[in-house]
Design a protein around this motif. Structure first.
Motif, PDB file in Angstrom:
ATOM      1  N   GLY A 137      78.129  92.179  64.476  1.00 29.68           N
ATOM      2  CA  GLY A 137      77.614  90.869  64.060  1.00 29.68           C
ATOM      3  C   GLY A 137      78.041  90.503  62.649  1.00 29.68           C
ATOM      4  N   VAL A 138      77.987  91.469  61.732  1.00 32.80           N
ATOM      5  CA  VAL A 138      78.407  91.222  60.347  1.00 32.80           C
ATOM      6  C   VAL A 138      79.894  90.902  60.294  1.00 32.80           C
ATOM      7  N   LEU A 139      80.698  91.671  61.019  1.00 29.62           N
ATOM      8  CA  LEU A 139      82.142  91.417  61.024  1.00 29.62           C
ATOM      9  C   LEU A 139      82.470  90.061  61.639  1.00 29.62           C
ATOM     10  N   ALA A 140      81.788  89.693  62.714  1.00 27.32           N
ATOM     11  CA  ALA A 140      82.021  88.379  63.333  1.00 27.32           C
ATOM     12  C   ALA A 140      81.642  87.253  62.374  1.00 27.32           C
ATOM     13  N   ALA A 141      80.560  87.439  61.628  1.00 22.97           N
ATOM     14  CA  ALA A 141      80.164  86.418  60.656  1.00 22.97           C
ATOM     15  C   ALA A 141      81.218  86.276  59.557  1.00 22.97           C
ATOM     16  N   GLU A 142      81.813  87.382  59.138  1.00 25.04           N
ATOM     17  CA  GLU A 142      82.867  87.331  58.111  1.00 25.04           C
ATOM     18  C   GLU A 142      84.114  86.639  58.640  1.00 25.04           C
ATOM     19  N   VAL A 143      84.489  86.915  59.885  1.00 24.18           N
ATOM     20  CA  VAL A 143      85.635  86.230  60.483  1.00 24.18           C
ATOM     21  C   VAL A 143      85.346  84.731  60.542  1.00 24.18           C
ATOM     22  N   ALA A 144      84.146  84.362  60.965  1.00 24.60           N
ATOM     23  CA  ALA A 144      83.786  82.946  61.042  1.00 24.60           C
ATOM     24  C   ALA A 144      83.808  82.285  59.674  1.00 24.60           C
ATOM     25  N   ARG A 145      83.439  83.020  58.641  1.00 25.91           N
ATOM     26  CA  ARG A 145      83.387  82.466  57.293  1.00 25.91           C
ATOM     27  C   ARG A 145      84.776  82.358  56.670  1.00 25.91           C
ATOM     28  N   LEU A 146      85.650  83.332  56.933  1.00 27.87           N
ATOM     29  CA  LEU A 146      86.919  83.419  56.219  1.00 27.87           C
ATOM     30  C   LEU A 146      88.130  82.876  56.964  1.00 27.87           C
ATOM     31  N   ALA A 147      88.126  82.939  58.279  1.00 26.86           N
ATOM     32  CA  ALA A 147      89.307  82.534  59.043  1.00 26.86           C
ATOM     33  C   ALA A 147      89.366  81.020  59.204  1.00 26.86           C
ATOM     34  N   PRO A 148      90.569  80.443  59.064  1.00 30.57           N
ATOM     35  CA  PRO A 148      90.689  78.990  59.288  1.00 30.57           C
ATOM     36  C   PRO A 148      90.362  78.620  60.737  1.00 30.57           C
ATOM     37  N   ASP A 149      90.702  79.502  61.690  1.00 30.94           N
ATOM     38  CA  ASP A 149      90.382  79.281  63.104  1.00 30.94           C
ATOM     39  C   ASP A 149      89.702  80.555  63.621  1.00 30.94           C
ATOM     40  N   PRO A 150      88.356  80.633  63.481  1.00 33.97           N
ATOM     41  CA  PRO A 150      87.653  81.867  63.848  1.00 33.97           C
ATOM     42  C   PRO A 150      87.858  82.302  65.290  1.00 33.97           C
ATOM     43  N   ALA A 151      87.901  81.348  66.224  1.00 34.88           N
ATOM     44  CA  ALA A 151      88.073  81.708  67.635  1.00 34.88           C
ATOM     45  C   ALA A 151      89.430  82.366  67.858  1.00 34.88           C
ATOM     46  N   ALA A 152      90.475  81.803  67.272  1.00 38.78           N
ATOM     47  CA  ALA A 152      91.812  82.383  67.425  1.00 38.78           C
ATOM     48  C   ALA A 152      91.891  83.742  66.741  1.00 38.78           C
ATOM     49  N   ALA A 153      91.278  83.864  65.564  1.00 39.71           N
ATOM     50  CA  ALA A 153      91.298  85.138  64.848  1.00 39.71           C
ATOM     51  C   ALA A 153      90.558  86.213  65.648  1.00 39.71           C
TER      52      ALA A 153
END
Length: 129
Positions: A103-119
């Motif tokens: 959950g923490v890692l997914a939140a970081e991807v959502a916060r930092l990636a320009p396209d979280p779903a693709a990342a």
């Protein structure tokens, strides 16, 4: 059944014995839980005595429908063995803390990636390889 030079041949396996309604209800309850269950937890949910629930669980383990593993120590100073935890046979055990870490890692991807779903999809593909 005929005798061969090696002795009598085993009989063909018969149909599996059906589960009692109470035992089937305990099996269904364990299957409905996301995490392994303890005897006390299931006794509270079924209203049955813990010894009755334990008997059902051990019979389901013997039939290959459930698996049992020792739980983590309670950590509250209680004495004795850790409670067994029961889960459907073949279901992988979740490692403690991994769901929170994911959950923490997914939140970081959502916060930092320009396209979280693709990342996230790309990370899943890399992991699968």
């Amino acid at each position: 059944m005929e005798n061969s030079p090696l002795g009598p041949q085993p009989a063909a396996p018969g149909p599996a014995l059906p589960l009692s309604a109470a035992r089937a209800a305990v099996l269904d309850l364990v299957r409905a839980h996301r995490a392994p269950c303890t005897v006390d937890q299931l006794a509270g949910e079924t209203g049955q005595h813990p010894n009755t629930v334990r008997e059902h669980l051990e019979a389901l383990v013997a039939a290959g429908l459930l698996e049992a593993a020792a739980g983590a120590p309670a950590g509250d100073g209680r004495r004795g063995r850790p409670a067994k935890r029961y889960r459907p046979a073949g279901q992988p055990l979740e490692a403690p803390g991994y769901a929170a870490l994911a959950g923490v890692l997914a939140a970081e991807v959502a916060r930092l990636a320009p396209d979280p779903a693709a990342a996230g999809a790309e990370a899943g593909r890399r992991w699968a390889r």
